[in-house]
Design an enzyme around this catalytic site. Structure first.
Site, PDB file in Angstrom:
ATOM      1  N   VAL A 161       0.828  -1.211   0.000  1.00  0.00           N
ATOM      2  CA  VAL A 161       0.000   0.000   0.000  1.00  0.00           C
ATOM      3  C   VAL A 161       0.863   1.262   0.000  1.00  0.00           C
ATOM      4  CG1 VAL A 161      -1.555   1.351   1.477  1.00  0.00           C
ATOM      5  CG2 VAL A 161      -2.079  -1.020   0.941  1.00  0.00           C
ATOM      6  N   GLU A 195      -7.602   2.515   2.350  1.00  0.00           N
ATOM      7  CA  GLU A 195      -7.189   2.190   0.978  1.00  0.00           C
ATOM      8  C   GLU A 195      -7.941   0.952   0.491  1.00  0.00           C
ATOM      9  OE1 GLU A 195      -5.382   3.907  -1.251  1.00  0.00           O
ATOM     10  OE2 GLU A 195      -6.236   2.312  -2.442  1.00  0.00           O
ATOM     11  N   LYS A 233      -3.541 -14.808  -5.544  1.00  0.00           N
ATOM     12  CA  LYS A 233      -4.331 -14.501  -6.738  1.00  0.00           C
ATOM     13  C   LYS A 233      -3.356 -14.122  -7.846  1.00  0.00           C
ATOM     14  CE  LYS A 233      -5.322  -9.628  -5.861  1.00  0.00           C
ATOM     15  NZ  LYS A 233      -6.392  -8.656  -5.820  1.00  0.00           N
ATOM     16  N   CYS A 273      -5.369  -9.409   3.315  1.00  0.00           N
ATOM     17  CA  CYS A 273      -6.445  -8.555   3.852  1.00  0.00           C
ATOM     18  C   CYS A 273      -7.659  -9.330   4.359  1.00  0.00           C
ATOM     19  CB  CYS A 273      -6.864  -7.536   2.801  1.00  0.00           C
ATOM     20  SG  CYS A 273      -5.570  -6.324   2.473  1.00  0.00           S
ATOM     21  N   HIS A 282     -17.331 -15.435  -7.810  1.00  0.00           N
ATOM     22  CA  HIS A 282     -16.550 -16.460  -8.501  1.00  0.00           C
ATOM     23  C   HIS A 282     -16.078 -17.480  -7.468  1.00  0.00           C
ATOM     24  CE1 HIS A 282     -14.386 -17.822 -12.087  1.00  0.00           C
ATOM     25  NE2 HIS A 282     -13.592 -18.362 -11.183  1.00  0.00           N
ATOM     26  N   THR A 325      -5.270  -0.432   7.265  1.00  0.00           N
ATOM     27  CA  THR A 325      -6.613  -0.848   7.698  1.00  0.00           C
ATOM     28  C   THR A 325      -6.605  -1.021   9.208  1.00  0.00           C
ATOM     29  OG1 THR A 325      -6.935  -1.980   5.600  1.00  0.00           O
ATOM     30  CG2 THR A 325      -8.396  -2.616   7.413  1.00  0.00           C
TER      31      THR A 325
HETATM   32  P1  NAD Z   1       3.344  -4.691   4.159  1.00  0.00           P
HETATM   33  O1  NAD Z   1       3.572  -5.648   5.247  1.00  0.00           O
HETATM   34  O2  NAD Z   1       3.550  -5.089   2.730  1.00  0.00           O
HETATM   35  O3  NAD Z   1       4.223  -3.376   4.400  1.00  0.00           O
HETATM   36  C1  NAD Z   1       4.369  -2.740   5.623  1.00  0.00           C
HETATM   37  C2  NAD Z   1       5.676  -1.965   5.571  1.00  0.00           C
HETATM   38  O4  NAD Z   1       5.744  -1.129   6.725  1.00  0.00           O
HETATM   39  C3  NAD Z   1       6.927  -2.860   5.584  1.00  0.00           C
HETATM   40  O5  NAD Z   1       7.782  -2.497   4.527  1.00  0.00           O
HETATM   41  C4  NAD Z   1       7.565  -2.559   6.964  1.00  0.00           C
HETATM   42  O6  NAD Z   1       8.972  -2.650   6.926  1.00  0.00           O
HETATM   43  C5  NAD Z   1       7.087  -1.138   7.188  1.00  0.00           C
HETATM   44  N1  NAD Z   1       7.092  -0.688   8.595  1.00  0.00           N
HETATM   45  C6  NAD Z   1       6.619  -1.337   9.679  1.00  0.00           C
HETATM   46  N2  NAD Z   1       6.771  -0.568  10.781  1.00  0.00           N
HETATM   47  C7  NAD Z   1       7.334   0.589  10.382  1.00  0.00           C
HETATM   48  C8  NAD Z   1       7.724   1.789  11.033  1.00  0.00           C
HETATM   49  N3  NAD Z   1       7.553   1.941  12.349  1.00  0.00           N
HETATM   50  N4  NAD Z   1       8.281   2.765  10.311  1.00  0.00           N
HETATM   51  C9  NAD Z   1       8.464   2.624   8.987  1.00  0.00           C
HETATM   52  N5  NAD Z   1       8.114   1.516   8.297  1.00  0.00           N
HETATM   53  C10 NAD Z   1       7.550   0.517   8.986  1.00  0.00           C
HETATM   54  O7  NAD Z   1       1.831  -4.198   4.330  1.00  0.00           O
HETATM   55  P2  NAD Z   1       0.749  -3.829   3.199  1.00  0.00           P
HETATM   56  O8  NAD Z   1       0.240  -5.043   2.534  1.00  0.00           O
HETATM   57  O9  NAD Z   1       1.269  -2.692   2.376  1.00  0.00           O
HETATM   58  O10 NAD Z   1      -0.429  -3.282   4.133  1.00  0.00           O
HETATM   59  C11 NAD Z   1      -0.295  -2.086   4.857  1.00  0.00           C
HETATM   60  C12 NAD Z   1      -1.648  -1.733   5.422  1.00  0.00           C
HETATM   61  O11 NAD Z   1      -2.580  -1.477   4.357  1.00  0.00           O
HETATM   62  C13 NAD Z   1      -2.290  -2.844   6.262  1.00  0.00           C
HETATM   63  O12 NAD Z   1      -3.032  -2.257   7.287  1.00  0.00           O
HETATM   64  C14 NAD Z   1      -3.215  -3.525   5.277  1.00  0.00           C
HETATM   65  O13 NAD Z   1      -4.298  -4.158   5.913  1.00  0.00           O
HETATM   66  C15 NAD Z   1      -3.702  -2.343   4.469  1.00  0.00           C
HETATM   67  N6  NAD Z   1      -4.155  -2.664   3.117  1.00  0.00           N
HETATM   68  C16 NAD Z   1      -3.452  -3.566   2.359  1.00  0.00           C
HETATM   69  C17 NAD Z   1      -3.878  -3.830   1.066  1.00  0.00           C
HETATM   70  C18 NAD Z   1      -3.127  -4.835   0.224  1.00  0.00           C
HETATM   71  O14 NAD Z   1      -3.655  -5.226  -0.830  1.00  0.00           O
HETATM   72  N7  NAD Z   1      -1.936  -5.272   0.610  1.00  0.00           N
HETATM   73  C19 NAD Z   1      -4.996  -3.167   0.523  1.00  0.00           C
HETATM   74  C20 NAD Z   1      -5.654  -2.233   1.307  1.00  0.00           C
HETATM   75  C21 NAD Z   1      -5.232  -1.987   2.606  1.00  0.00           C
END
Ligand code: NAD
Length: 447
Positions: free
Chosen positions: A11, A152, A324, A264, A255, A122
């Site tokens: 994200v 997001e 996926k 998520c 589907h 989230t």
């Molecule tokens: P992710 O695990 O891919 O990335 C998280 C990042 O944050 C990592 O690179 C980690 O090193 C970094 N991080 C952690 N603590 C930190 C800090 N204190 N300072 C700086 N960096 C730090 O997570 P993601 O999949 O991108 O998801 C992030 C959020 O967005 C979650 O809450 C998730 O539920 C939500 N979200 C994800 C998606 C998706 O499709 N992946 C879609 C919508 C919402």
């Protein structure tokens, strides 16, 4: 607008690159030095179509930077987005430790300049209030900061398009100043008449959680209908089409498959269920969707054993490891669940995926030793007793079925994602097992 994004995962990196493409000056911060080094070297740490080019273009234009120095990023920024992970905690509720650690850390760098702190991660309803308390406890007394919720909705695999052309933008804030700054950030989307829904913070938090839960419920619903179709001799695709043509229902997320996975839906549904229990408003429908999904994830293995008998010593080819297509993300992927079940039962597992092999190897940990990872479908199929399609990658839609049948020992093909034409599979000499379709299906036609 000067923007800092804390967390450069799926994200954070997409948001940062897209905001930079909108013309804003963006600094992406990550606590992982290794990740920052990778990004500075022009590499994207995971597979997302179009992202590497978008990052490269905006970094070259000087609008997108990467750092592990939170302080310098916060000092420059007017708006700070939190995009760190919110994994599942013990008991199912969201673990907010990354969010809270980031907020505590950034408090030390705030001065009296007005700033907006936005949760894009989230988070459960009530988090905005919790963050305000944290700021009061840790930031200097003269701090001038508004907390905003801007959940997001992007999907991995089509993340850039989803971010650039969202169905809606949700902004939760009770501050007029923050609202106009947020509108300014998303101004390029007004060109496409993107609806922007302004709410208070708890409502915005709730919209995200409810949206994910609703989609998960739809998937579990159609999976149960598919299982019934299997028993009753109906075709779930025509059923889904018949449902989807009803405008009150709509056709999306109907589907069937081997259960939902990813980073998520599994954790967000469990977090909602845990929150409902703790606030005395149980979420029975979501709780059932979770139970149905666990059952669905176990079903593919059972379908293999129902045809082959005990799989010990048998060779099973697994096509697709990502949760996926168009992503290398294997978090809670049904395919990994299947690999673990097969390996535990003593099968020889030969698995392939166009982009997610290394991620799968890491995620399986010690269990990866029981899985042989191979380059493509024909390698996986060699001398296999059964072939199972677990991810609907496009390349699995056009498999050379006669060739696969030739190199296999057995003739069982389990199409957990329903990507193949049943009659073509049967014509190539396979026993065809799907999710809710008949081996020789009569496709629904509209006349
Ligand atoms: P992710 O695990 O891919 O990335 C998280 C990042 O944050 C990592 O690179 C980690 O090193 C970094 N991080 C952690 N603590 C930190 C800090 N204190 N300072 C700086 N960096 C730090 O997570 P993601 O999949 O991108 O998801 C992030 C959020 O967005 C979650 O809450 C998730 O539920 C939500 N979200 C994800 C998606 C998706 O499709 N992946 C879609 C919508 C919402």
């Amino acid at each position: 607008m000067d923007i800092a994004i804390v967390g450069t995962g799926y994200v954070g990196l997409v948001s940062g690159a897209c905001f930079a493409d909108f013309g804003h000056a963006v600094v992406c911060v990550d606590s992982s030095e290794a990740r920052v080094e990778t990004l500075r070297a022009g590499k994207v740490p995971y597979y997302e179509p179009g992202l590497a080019e978008l990052v490269e273009r905006n970094a070259a234009a000087g609008r997108l930077e990467f750092t592990s120095d939170l302080g310098s990023a916060v000092q420059r920024a007017t708006v700070i987005f939190l995009a760190v992970g919110t994994p599942e905690g013990n008991g199912g509720q969201a673990d907010l430790s990354q969010v809270e650690a980031a907020v505590r850390a950034l408090c030390a760098h705030l001065d009296d300049r007005h700033r907006v702190l936005v949760t894009k991660s989230t988070v459960p309803v009530g988090t905005g209030t919790r963050l305000q308390e944290l700021i009061r406890a840790h930031a200097p007394s003269f701090t001038d900061i508004d907390v905003v919720s801007n959940p997001e909705f992007l999907r991995e695999g089509s993340a850039i398009n989803d971010f650039m052309r969202p169905d809606r933008v949700v902004i939760g804030t009770s501050s007029g100043r923050a609202a106009s700054i947020m509108r300014e950030i998303y101004r390029p989307l007004y060109l496409f008449e993107t609806p922007v829904l302004m709410t208070d913070v708890p409502t915005a938090e709730m919209i995200k959680t409810a949206a994910n839960a609703f989609l998960a419920v739809r998937i579990s619903f159609i999976n149960e209908i598919a299982n019934l179709c299997d028993r009753a001799g109906a075709d779930v695709h025509s059923v889904a089409k018949g449902l989807g043509l009803d405008k009150r229902i709509g056709s999306k997320f109907l589907h069937p498959g081997p259960g939902y996975g990813g980073s998520c839906f599994p954790k967000d549904t469990r977090a909602l269920a845990a929150l409902g229990t703790s606030l005395g408003a149980p979420q029975r429908i979501v709780e059932t969707a979770i139970t149905v999904n666990e059952r669905q994830k176990a079903l593919t293995f059972e379908k293999v054993e129902a045809r082959l008998g005990p799989v010990a010593g048998r060779t099973i080819a697994v096509l697709g490891l990502a949760f996926k297509p168009n992503t290398s993300d294997v978090r809670e992927a049904p395919a990994l669940h299947l690999c673990r079940q097969l390996a535990a039962a003593g099968a020889v597992v030969r698995a392939s995926d166009p982009v997610a092999i290394e991620e799968a190897r890491t995620a399986l940990g010690a269990g990866a030793g029981a899985v042989e990872f191979v380059a493509d479908a024909s390698d996986a199929a060699r001398a296999a007793d059964a072939l199972v399609i677990m991810t609907e990658w496009n390349e699995y839609r056009s498999l050379d079925l006669p060739l696969l049948r030739q190199v296999m020992r057995g003739n069982l093909l389990v199409d957990a994602r329903n990507v193949l034409e049943p009659h073509a599979v049967v014509a190539a000499g396979f026993e065809y097992v799907s999710t809710g379709r008949q081996a020789v299906a009569v496709a629904g036609t509209l006349v």
